[in-house]
Scaffold this motif. Structure first.
Motif, PDB file in Angstrom:
ATOM      1  N   ILE A  24       0.834  -1.204   0.000  1.00  0.00           N
ATOM      2  CA  ILE A  24       0.000   0.000   0.000  1.00  0.00           C
ATOM      3  C   ILE A  24       0.872   1.258   0.000  1.00  0.00           C
ATOM      4  O   ILE A  24       0.568   2.248  -0.677  1.00  0.00           O
ATOM      5  N   THR A  25       1.972   1.216   0.742  1.00  0.00           N
ATOM      6  CA  THR A  25       2.875   2.370   0.778  1.00  0.00           C
ATOM      7  C   THR A  25       3.407   2.685  -0.615  1.00  0.00           C
ATOM      8  O   THR A  25       3.538   3.858  -1.003  1.00  0.00           O
ATOM      9  N   ALA A  26       3.724   1.647  -1.381  1.00  0.00           N
ATOM     10  CA  ALA A  26       4.212   1.865  -2.748  1.00  0.00           C
ATOM     11  C   ALA A  26       3.177   2.604  -3.584  1.00  0.00           C
ATOM     12  O   ALA A  26       3.524   3.485  -4.389  1.00  0.00           O
ATOM     13  N   GLU A  27       1.895   2.270  -3.398  1.00  0.00           N
ATOM     14  CA  GLU A  27       0.831   2.984  -4.117  1.00  0.00           C
ATOM     15  C   GLU A  27       0.734   4.425  -3.631  1.00  0.00           C
ATOM     16  O   GLU A  27       0.560   5.352  -4.428  1.00  0.00           O
ATOM     17  N   HIS A  28       0.838   4.629  -2.326  1.00  0.00           N
ATOM     18  CA  HIS A  28       0.775   5.983  -1.774  1.00  0.00           C
ATOM     19  C   HIS A  28       1.912   6.853  -2.321  1.00  0.00           C
ATOM     20  O   HIS A  28       1.701   8.025  -2.636  1.00  0.00           O
ATOM     21  N   ASP A  29       3.096   6.273  -2.421  1.00  0.00           N
ATOM     22  CA  ASP A  29       4.264   7.052  -2.833  1.00  0.00           C
ATOM     23  C   ASP A  29       4.125   7.607  -4.248  1.00  0.00           C
ATOM     24  O   ASP A  29       4.712   8.660  -4.563  1.00  0.00           O
ATOM     25  N   ALA A  85      -5.426  -9.981  12.358  1.00  0.00           N
ATOM     26  CA  ALA A  85      -4.538 -11.141  12.314  1.00  0.00           C
ATOM     27  C   ALA A  85      -5.180 -12.341  12.997  1.00  0.00           C
ATOM     28  O   ALA A  85      -5.049 -13.482  12.527  1.00  0.00           O
ATOM     29  N   ALA A  86      -5.885 -12.104  14.099  1.00  0.00           N
ATOM     30  CA  ALA A  86      -6.560 -13.201  14.795  1.00  0.00           C
ATOM     31  C   ALA A  86      -7.649 -13.805  13.915  1.00  0.00           C
ATOM     32  O   ALA A  86      -7.798 -15.030  13.829  1.00  0.00           O
ATOM     33  N   LEU A  87      -8.405 -12.952  13.251  1.00  0.00           N
ATOM     34  CA  LEU A  87      -9.473 -13.436  12.381  1.00  0.00           C
ATOM     35  C   LEU A  87      -8.919 -14.242  11.219  1.00  0.00           C
ATOM     36  O   LEU A  87      -9.435 -15.310  10.865  1.00  0.00           O
ATOM     37  N   MET A  88      -7.847 -13.738  10.612  1.00  0.00           N
ATOM     38  CA  MET A  88      -7.273 -14.384   9.434  1.00  0.00           C
ATOM     39  C   MET A  88      -6.268 -15.481   9.791  1.00  0.00           C
ATOM     40  O   MET A  88      -5.758 -16.155   8.904  1.00  0.00           O
ATOM     41  N   GLN A  89      -5.984 -15.641  11.102  1.00  0.00           N
ATOM     42  CA  GLN A  89      -5.033 -16.658  11.556  1.00  0.00           C
ATOM     43  C   GLN A  89      -3.690 -16.511  10.844  1.00  0.00           C
ATOM     44  O   GLN A  89      -3.099 -17.483  10.381  1.00  0.00           O
ATOM     45  N   SER A  90      -3.235 -15.270  10.758  1.00  0.00           N
ATOM     46  CA  SER A  90      -1.999 -14.953  10.049  1.00  0.00           C
ATOM     47  C   SER A  90      -0.874 -14.689  11.042  1.00  0.00           C
ATOM     48  O   SER A  90      -1.112 -14.471  12.234  1.00  0.00           O
ATOM     49  N   PRO A  91       0.375 -14.700  10.570  1.00  0.00           N
ATOM     50  CA  PRO A  91       1.506 -14.429  11.461  1.00  0.00           C
ATOM     51  C   PRO A  91       1.383 -13.061  12.122  1.00  0.00           C
ATOM     52  O   PRO A  91       0.887 -12.112  11.520  1.00  0.00           O
ATOM     53  N   ARG A  92       1.863 -12.983  13.367  1.00  0.00           N
ATOM     54  CA  ARG A  92       1.791 -11.735  14.119  1.00  0.00           C
ATOM     55  C   ARG A  92       3.079 -10.946  13.946  1.00  0.00           C
ATOM     56  O   ARG A  92       4.116 -11.291  14.507  1.00  0.00           O
ATOM     57  N   ASP A  93       3.010  -9.906  13.149  1.00  0.00           N
ATOM     58  CA  ASP A  93       4.132  -8.974  13.011  1.00  0.00           C
ATOM     59  C   ASP A  93       3.592  -7.573  13.265  1.00  0.00           C
ATOM     60  O   ASP A  93       3.870  -6.630  12.540  1.00  0.00           O
ATOM     61  N   THR A  94       2.811  -7.472  14.340  1.00  0.00           N
ATOM     62  CA  THR A  94       2.025  -6.269  14.601  1.00  0.00           C
ATOM     63  C   THR A  94       2.862  -5.008  14.661  1.00  0.00           C
ATOM     64  O   THR A  94       2.528  -3.998  14.035  1.00  0.00           O
ATOM     65  N   GLU A  95       3.960  -5.028  15.419  1.00  0.00           N
ATOM     66  CA  GLU A  95       4.722  -3.798  15.607  1.00  0.00           C
ATOM     67  C   GLU A  95       5.356  -3.319  14.309  1.00  0.00           C
ATOM     68  O   GLU A  95       5.390  -2.115  14.025  1.00  0.00           O
ATOM     69  N   GLU A  96       5.837  -4.252  13.488  1.00  0.00           N
ATOM     70  CA  GLU A  96       6.393  -3.876  12.181  1.00  0.00           C
ATOM     71  C   GLU A  96       5.313  -3.256  11.301  1.00  0.00           C
ATOM     72  O   GLU A  96       5.542  -2.259  10.599  1.00  0.00           O
ATOM     73  N   ALA A  97       4.110  -3.848  11.337  1.00  0.00           N
ATOM     74  CA  ALA A  97       3.010  -3.333  10.524  1.00  0.00           C
ATOM     75  C   ALA A  97       2.552  -1.964  11.009  1.00  0.00           C
ATOM     76  O   ALA A  97       2.250  -1.077  10.206  1.00  0.00           O
ATOM     77  N   VAL A  98       2.495  -1.778  12.323  1.00  0.00           N
ATOM     78  CA  VAL A  98       2.110  -0.478  12.880  1.00  0.00           C
ATOM     79  C   VAL A  98       3.102   0.592  12.445  1.00  0.00           C
ATOM     80  O   VAL A  98       2.711   1.686  12.001  1.00  0.00           O
ATOM     81  N   ARG A  99       4.387   0.290  12.549  1.00  0.00           N
ATOM     82  CA  ARG A  99       5.399   1.279  12.146  1.00  0.00           C
ATOM     83  C   ARG A  99       5.276   1.626  10.666  1.00  0.00           C
ATOM     84  O   ARG A  99       5.388   2.804  10.284  1.00  0.00           O
ATOM     85  N   ALA A 100       5.015   0.616   9.828  1.00  0.00           N
ATOM     86  CA  ALA A 100       4.869   0.873   8.397  1.00  0.00           C
ATOM     87  C   ALA A 100       3.672   1.769   8.123  1.00  0.00           C
ATOM     88  O   ALA A 100       3.724   2.671   7.279  1.00  0.00           O
ATOM     89  N   ARG A 101       2.570   1.517   8.840  1.00  0.00           N
ATOM     90  CA  ARG A 101       1.365   2.336   8.643  1.00  0.00           C
ATOM     91  C   ARG A 101       1.596   3.772   9.098  1.00  0.00           C
ATOM     92  O   ARG A 101       1.194   4.725   8.414  1.00  0.00           O
ATOM     93  N   ILE A 102       2.231   3.944  10.238  1.00  0.00           N
ATOM     94  CA  ILE A 102       2.449   5.293  10.769  1.00  0.00           C
ATOM     95  C   ILE A 102       3.432   6.068   9.892  1.00  0.00           C
ATOM     96  O   ILE A 102       3.255   7.274   9.654  1.00  0.00           O
ATOM     97  N   ARG A 103       4.461   5.391   9.380  1.00  0.00           N
ATOM     98  CA  ARG A 103       5.416   6.078   8.495  1.00  0.00           C
ATOM     99  C   ARG A 103       4.717   6.643   7.268  1.00  0.00           C
ATOM    100  O   ARG A 103       5.089   7.706   6.759  1.00  0.00           O
ATOM    101  N   ARG A 104       3.700   5.944   6.795  1.00  0.00           N
ATOM    102  CA  ARG A 104       2.985   6.388   5.595  1.00  0.00           C
ATOM    103  C   ARG A 104       2.296   7.733   5.825  1.00  0.00           C
ATOM    104  O   ARG A 104       2.046   8.481   4.880  1.00  0.00           O
TER     105      ARG A 104
END
Length: 285
Positions: free
Chosen positions: A106-111, A142-161
């Motif tokens: 998504i960041t690539a699209e934003h850029d 992530a809980a709903l989709m049963q996906s890997p938890r990389d929450t803090e990395e994802a939060v930082r990526a979202r905030i940087r955007r």
């Protein structure tokens, strides 16, 4: 699954069937092809692929083309697959490595976007989320989709955007349903801070923030959230997948939806009043 996506799978399946029955050394049955393909292949898998009930991957297509004696067909098969996969991006596949890769895409699209037009019906848009609010949203998804938890990395990526909000030359047209101001997808104290963040963002010269109050007269119902990138692409979120739509008709449709919804929105001081009222009603503990 969308009708367009299913139709695309069926068209690909029909092409696979055509290659099987025109095999260079004689028509093959499904069982014969599965045997020729070897480990991991069954008659059932052949049938599911041909009837659009399963999505092939690139390795499947290459093996199929070679086993039927049509290796030159692989390029065309892969183009068909990429054509509909680029439009329907399943959460299962996207989140296989966690949320950060999704945020990076998504960041690539934003850029590369100068004007971003956003509609959200039940969440505060990511471009205006606090870190705590984003954290709760991502953990629940992530809980709903049963996906890997990389929450803090994802939060930082979202905030940087969100740095784009402070870059000259960009424009963010963000509109949300009042329900997003009340939805307790996080603790009340976190939502209170999130609403304070929205109030503070009003007045940025890059941002047009609109809210549709519960009391507004609507010309169309407030459906799924979507993001329009420079009128060249729309991303629509659903439970099973994101739809990435590039055709001009789809872009025009979503622009009409946004403009129709915008007729019911309030901006500036009026939007601030709606947000402030929701904040007063919250009484965070």
């Amino acid at each position: 699954m969308s009708t367009d996506y299913q139709q695309a799978r069926e068209v690909l399946g029909a092409r696979l069937r055509e290659l099987r029955i025109t095999c260079s050394d004689g028509r093959l049955t499904g069982a014969q092809l599965a045997e020729r393909l070897g480990g991991g292949w069954t008659k059932s898998k052949v049938s599911k692929l041909e009837n659009g009930r399963q999505t092939a991957d690139a390795d499947d297509l290459r093996a199929w083309a070679e086993a039927t004696g049509h290796p030159d067909a692989y390029g065309g098969l892969l183009a068909q697959l990429r054509g509909f996969e680029s439009h329907i991006r399943s959460w299962r596949r996207q989140l296989a490595s966690g949320h950060q890769p999704v945020q990076d895409a998504i960041t690539a699209e934003h850029d590369r976007t100068r004007v971003l037009t956003i509609w959200e019906n039940i969440l505060v848009p990511g471009m205006l989320q606090t870190a705590d609010y984003a954290r709760h949203v991502l953990v629940r998804h992530a809980a709903l989709m049963q996906s890997p938890r990389d929450t803090e990395e994802a939060v930082r990526a979202r905030i940087r955007r969100q740095a784009g909000l402070y870059e000259p030359g960009r424009k963010y047209r963000i509109m949300m349903w009042e329900g997003a101001l009340h939805a307790l997808v996080c603790p009340p104290s976190v939502l209170a801070a999130q609403l304070d963040r929205l109030v503070s963002a009003i007045g940025l010269d890059t941002l047009e923030l609109g809210v549709i109050p519960f009391t507004a007269s609507l010309k169309i119902f407030p459906g799924n959230g979507f993001w329009i990138y420079d009128e060249r692409r729309v991303v629509v979120e659903d439970w099973h997948a994101e739809l990435w739509l590039d055709d001009s008709d789809s872009v025009a449709t979503y622009l009409r939806v946004w403009n129709t919804l915008a007729e019911s929105a309030v901006y500036g001081a009026d939007a601030q009043n709606v947000i402030t009222r929701a904040r007063r009603e919250l009484n965070p503990r």
